[in-house]
Design an enzyme around this catalytic site. Structure first.
Site, mmCIF file in Angstrom:
data_model
loop_
_atom_site.group_PDB
_atom_site.id
_atom_site.type_symbol
_atom_site.label_atom_id
_atom_site.label_comp_id
_atom_site.label_asym_id
_atom_site.label_seq_id
_atom_site.Cartn_x
_atom_site.Cartn_y
_atom_site.Cartn_z
ATOM 1 N N ALA A 109 18.813 89.085 -4.826
ATOM 2 C CA ALA A 109 18.194 88.656 -6.077
ATOM 3 C C ALA A 109 19.202 88.725 -7.208
ATOM 4 O O ALA A 109 20.166 89.490 -7.166
ATOM 5 C CB ALA A 109 16.979 89.532 -6.394
ATOM 6 N N ASP A 110 18.965 87.907 -8.211
ATOM 7 C CA ASP A 110 19.774 87.950 -9.424
ATOM 8 C C ASP A 110 18.851 87.671 -10.600
ATOM 9 O O ASP A 110 18.087 86.695 -10.575
ATOM 10 C CB ASP A 110 20.898 86.918 -9.374
ATOM 11 C CG ASP A 110 21.837 87.053 -10.559
ATOM 12 O OD1 ASP A 110 22.412 88.138 -10.745
ATOM 13 O OD2 ASP A 110 22.006 86.072 -11.310
ATOM 14 N N THR A 111 18.907 88.536 -11.592
ATOM 15 C CA THR A 111 18.056 88.396 -12.769
ATOM 16 C C THR A 111 18.914 88.134 -13.991
ATOM 17 O O THR A 111 19.901 88.837 -14.222
ATOM 18 C CB THR A 111 17.210 89.667 -12.989
ATOM 19 O OG1 THR A 111 16.391 89.894 -11.839
ATOM 20 C CG2 THR A 111 16.320 89.523 -14.206
ATOM 21 N N THR A 162 14.428 85.411 -12.512
ATOM 22 C CA THR A 162 14.975 86.021 -11.305
ATOM 23 C C THR A 162 15.017 84.986 -10.193
ATOM 24 O O THR A 162 14.010 84.329 -9.916
ATOM 25 C CB THR A 162 14.133 87.228 -10.844
ATOM 26 O OG1 THR A 162 14.117 88.209 -11.877
ATOM 27 C CG2 THR A 162 14.734 87.845 -9.582
ATOM 28 N N GLY A 163 16.179 84.840 -9.598
ATOM 29 C CA GLY A 163 16.318 84.037 -8.393
ATOM 30 C C GLY A 163 16.326 84.960 -7.198
ATOM 31 O O GLY A 163 17.024 85.981 -7.203
#
Length: 258
Positions: A109-111, A162-163
């Site tokens: 995840a990346d936010t 978020t991805g």
């Protein structure tokens, strides 16, 4: 007579990432006994997943988050692309290092925090609508930078995106498939006194946070409203994620296959 084959068996680790209190939904039932890896060292993401009954193995990604933000016409694609790179890096590394115990699922995840979205935007998932120009708010470089960010956000709105990407093995090349989702949430800042912003900056909590604040900590005092998934602002959109896994179980024939 010499044997060219070793009789020594490879001892594989027993994997048990699903906790007893987990809801009995299709995805979590499929994950029982599987090797599930979280490509992140974030204690917040780990804790959110554990709350919902999933305790994956932690293998932080070594992917350098250097994707140029300016290369994305839609800024919401940026965290999805970064999450995908993280997941692929960990998956490929573990397959190479531990071919007899390759992961069944890698989660990354990346936010990111984006500047004020247009009024009227609600929290959306899997959306393609253009939102106009938005800039990314990175982690502040120092306390002065943190104060600058908070003054800009004060009384206004930011958007937390978020991805989340998952990688799982398939038979066709390159041997894995990537599936992703994105979650968007608006955060409304109260019209705070500058003295409160300064006190928050002096606490040091915002230095290591994108946008310069932590909604689940002392930074919650600065916020008037969250429109959308609160967990997404903390760092992981759990509700959407588990629904997403259920869809993959139903639609992807290779997903978590035995």
């Amino acid at each position: 007579m010499m044997s060219f084959f070793s009789s020594k068996k490879v001892q594989l680790t027993d994997h048990n990432c699903v906790l007893p209190h987990a809801l009995k939904i299709p995805a979590l039932e499929k994950l029982v006994g599987k090797r599930v890896v979280l490509a992140s060292n974030s204690p917040r993401r780990k804790e959110i997943l554990k709350t919902f009954g999933l305790e994956p193995e932690i293998v932080p990604s070594t992917f350098e988050e250097t994707l140029p933000f300016s290369a994305f016409s839609d800024p919401h694609e940026y965290p999805v692309a970064t999450a995908s790179q993280k997941a692929v890096e960990v998956y490929e590394r573990l397959v190479t290092e531990q071919p007899d115990d390759a992961p069944d699922l890698v989660i990354a995840a990346d936010t990111v925090v984006l500047t004020h979205p247009p009024e009227g935007l609600s929290s959306m998932r899997f959306a393609d609508e253009p939102l106009g120009p938005q800039d990314i708010l990175e982690k502040p470089t120092d306390k002065d930078d943190n104060m600058r960010m908070l003054l800009d956000l004060n009384g206004g709105i930011c958007e937390v995106v978020t991805g989340v990407s998952v990688v799982f093995p398939v038979l066709e090349a390159p041997g894995y498939k990537i599936k992703s989702l994105e979650e968007r949430t608006k955060v409304y800042f109260a019209d705070n006194e500058e003295s409160l912003l300064r006190a928050y900056v002096d606490s040091g909590e915002g230095i290591d946070r994108a946008g310069g604040f932590a909604v689940q900590g002392l930074g919650g005092m600065l916020i008037s409203k969250v429109d959308g998934d609160y967990q997404n602002v903390v760092g992981f959109p759990a509700a959407s994620f588990f629904k997403f896994l259920d869809v993959l179980v139903e639609e992807e024939i290779d997903f978590l296959s035995d």
